[in-house]
Design an enzyme around this catalytic site. Structure first.
Site, mmCIF file in Angstrom:
data_model
loop_
_atom_site.group_PDB
_atom_site.id
_atom_site.type_symbol
_atom_site.label_atom_id
_atom_site.label_comp_id
_atom_site.label_asym_id
_atom_site.label_seq_id
_atom_site.Cartn_x
_atom_site.Cartn_y
_atom_site.Cartn_z
ATOM 1 N N PHE A 135 0.866 -1.181 0.000
ATOM 2 C CA PHE A 135 0.000 0.000 0.000
ATOM 3 C C PHE A 135 0.901 1.228 0.000
ATOM 4 O O PHE A 135 1.728 1.398 0.886
ATOM 5 C CB PHE A 135 -0.924 0.035 1.219
ATOM 6 C CG PHE A 135 -1.873 1.208 1.177
ATOM 7 C CD1 PHE A 135 -3.049 1.145 0.444
ATOM 8 C CD2 PHE A 135 -1.564 2.392 1.830
ATOM 9 C CE1 PHE A 135 -3.909 2.234 0.373
ATOM 10 C CE2 PHE A 135 -2.418 3.492 1.768
ATOM 11 C CZ PHE A 135 -3.599 3.410 1.037
ATOM 12 N N ASP A 220 9.461 2.399 1.477
ATOM 13 C CA ASP A 220 8.328 3.168 1.982
ATOM 14 C C ASP A 220 8.224 2.874 3.479
ATOM 15 O O ASP A 220 7.699 1.840 3.889
ATOM 16 C CB ASP A 220 7.059 2.735 1.226
ATOM 17 C CG ASP A 220 5.793 3.416 1.759
ATOM 18 O OD1 ASP A 220 5.836 3.984 2.868
ATOM 19 O OD2 ASP A 220 4.764 3.343 1.070
ATOM 20 N N LYS A 249 3.181 9.743 8.544
ATOM 21 C CA LYS A 249 2.527 9.240 9.775
ATOM 22 C C LYS A 249 3.176 9.737 11.067
ATOM 23 O O LYS A 249 2.911 10.833 11.516
ATOM 24 C CB LYS A 249 2.468 7.716 9.723
ATOM 25 C CG LYS A 249 1.455 7.233 8.678
ATOM 26 C CD LYS A 249 1.087 5.790 8.905
ATOM 27 C CE LYS A 249 0.094 5.283 7.892
ATOM 28 N NZ LYS A 249 -1.262 5.749 8.109
#
Ligand SMILES: Cc1ncc(COP(=O)(O)O)c(C=O)c1O
Length: 395
Positions: A135, A220, A249
C-alpha cells in the site's frame, strides 16, 4: 447515532467506514468522547500519534512556533525545516531531505526522483517495480503502485510505469526487471496489506539485485518509520540501506508532514523539478523536530521493542486460549492478530463497548498500532479487554 454522526452523514462524502465514536480530546494513549467517556487508544491516529495525544514536547513546540511563524514560502529559508532535515540526516543512512504533507505525496515525490535519476543515469528508465499486498497511498500514481486490485479497480485508467510482482518472491522481481526499470519500491513490513513480514533475506536479496542492476531501492517507511517497529527506521533491522526512503505518519506525532530522504548521489532534483506550497512549513517541522528529537533522546524505539515483545507474547498466550485465533505477527508496536473467520468488525465493536480502540485490518484480522509511549500496564489493560471481547465472541 449522535448529532455529530448525523451531521457527518449529511455533509461529508461517505468514504470512511467509521466506528461510531466521536473523539473530542486526547492525552497520551487515551481519548475521550463528547460525553467524557474514556478509551484506551490502540489505533493511535492510524500509527500517527507516535508520542501519543498532545504530548507536552509536541504541544510546546507547536504552541511556540504558531506564535512565531506558521508559513513562509519555500522561496525563503526557514529554521525548523533545516533543523528537522539535519536531525533526520544525522540519524539515518540518507543525506538529503524534501518535505511534503502526507505519505502518498512523499511516495509520489520518491517515484519522481527515481524517474529523474533513471532519465539522467539509466538511459531514461522509468518503471518502478512494486509488490502484491503493498500500500503506497491514494493518489492515482500511488494506486497504480499499490499491489491491491480493490484500490485500483474503481479508478481506471491508472498511470503507467509500475509493474506489480509477487511479494516475498525475489525471482519475480528479477524477471520483471528490464532496461526500463529504474527502481524497486517496497515497505519493509507491509502495513495495510496485513502486517506482512518479509521472509528472511528478502530485503537483502532485493538490495543486492538493485546494486547488481544499478537501479534504486525505495523503502516506503511511512508506517514502519520513526520507531514504530523497534528501531528508528525498520531498514536497520534488515541489514539493508535504501537509496530513497519515505516517511509521514509518526513523523509529526499528529501534525501532517511527509518526507523524502535520499542518498546524495540520488538526490538529483534540479531547482523547479519538485516543490510544495505547504511542504516543510515551520509549524509541521517544529512538530517533527520535537517528535524525532524526543524519540531519539529517550530511546523510545528501544522501549517499543520491549513493550512490543510484551504485547506479542500476551497475544500469543491468547492464541493458546482461543482456537479461533490463527496467527499473531508483527514487530514493535505494529502487530496483527488473525482469526479463522470474519469476526474483526464485531471484535472492534466489542472492544469499543469495553473502552478499547483497535483497528480492523481485514475482515478476519485486527491491527494494534498504539502510541509508542505506552507501557506494559496499558498493554495489560488492552489484553484484558480483548480477552473479554473474544470470550463474548465465542459465547
Ligand atoms: C506504507 C504506506 N505508504 C503510504 C501511505 C499513504 O499515506 P497517507 O495516507 O499519509 O497519504 C500509507 C498509509 O497508510 C502507508 O501505510
Amino acid at each position: 447515532m449522535s448529532i455529530w454522526q448525523e451531521l457527518e452523514h449529511q455533509y461529508f462524502m461517505q468514504t470512511f467506514e467509521r466506528v461510531p465514536l466521536t473523539i473530542v480530546r486526547g492525552q497520551g494513549a487515551r481519548v475521550w468522547n463528547e460525553d467524557g467517556r474514556e478509551y484506551l487508544d490502540f489505533v493511535g491516529g492510524w500509527a500517527v500519534n507516535s508520542l501519543g495525544h498532545c504530548h507536552p514536547v509536541v504541544t510546546k513546540a507547536v504552541t511556540e512556533q504558531v506564535q512565531l511563524l506558521i508559513q513562509a514560502s519555500n522561496q525563503f529559508y526557514t529554521i525548523p525545516q533545516i533543523r528537522l532535515a539535519e536531525l533526520l540526516v544525522r540519524n539515518s543512512c540518507l543525506d538529503k531531505v524534501f518535505f511534503g504533507n502526507s505519505g502518498a505525496e512523499a511516495n509520489e515525490g520518491a517515484v519522481k526522483l527515481a524517474r529523474r535519476y533513471g532519465q539522467l543515469n539509466l538511459n531514461r528508465a522509468y518503471e518502478v517495480i512494486t509488490t502484491s499486498g503493498s500500500f503506497h497511498g491514494r493518489t492515482l500514481a500511488m494506486l497504480a503502485a499499490t499491489g491491491q486490485a480493490k484500490f485500483q479497480e474503481p479508478f481506471p485508467p491508472l498511470p503507467t510505469g509500475f509493474v506489480n510482482v509477487e511479494y516475498n518472491n525475489i525471482e519475480d522481481i528479477k524477471s520483471a526487471t528490464t532496461d526500463r526499470t529504474c527502481a524497486v519500491m517496497v515497505e519493509p513490513i507491509q502495513g495495510e496489506g496485513g502486517v506482512n513480514l518479509p521472509d528472511d533475506g528478502y530485503l537483502v536479496a532485493i538490495r543486492a539485485w538493485c546494486d547488481q542492476k544499478g537501479i534504486l531501492l525505495i523503502l516506503d517507511e511511512i508506517q514502519t518509520g520513526i520507531g514504530r517497529t523497534g528501531t528508528l527506521f525498520a531498514y536497520e533491522q534488515y541489514g539493508v540501506e535504501p537509496d530513497i526512503m519515505t516517511l509521514a505518519k509518526g513523523l509529526g506525532s499528529g501534525v501532517p508532514i511527509g518526507a523524502i530522504l535520499a542518498k546524495g548521489r540520488v538526490a538529483v532534483f534540479a531547482p523547479g523539478e519538485h516543490g510544495s506550497t505547504f511542504g516543510g512549513n515551520p509549524l509541521a517541522c517544529a512538530a517533527g523536530y520535537a517528535t524525532v528529537k524526543f524519540i531519539i533522546d529517550n530511546d523510545i524505539a528501544g522501549k517499543v521493542k520491549t513493550v512490543g515483545q510484551y504485547l506479542i507474547q500476551g497475544l500469543e498466550k491468547m492464541k493458546q486460549k482461543f482456537q479461533l485465533i490463527t496467527d499473531v505477527r508483527g514487530r514493535g508496536l505494529l502487530v496483527a492478530m488473525e482469526f479463522d473467520s470474519d469476526i474483526a468488525q464485531s471484535l472492534v465493536m466489542a472492544c469499543l463497548d469495553r473502552g478499547l480502540l483497535v483497528n480492523r485490518l481485514k475482515p478476519d484480522a485486527l491491527r494494534f498500532m498504539p502510541p509508542l509511549i505506552i507501557g506494559t500496564e496499558e498493554v495489560d489493560e488492552a489484553l484484558g479487554i480483548l480477552d473479554s471481547a473474544l470470550s463474548s465472541a465465542i459465547s
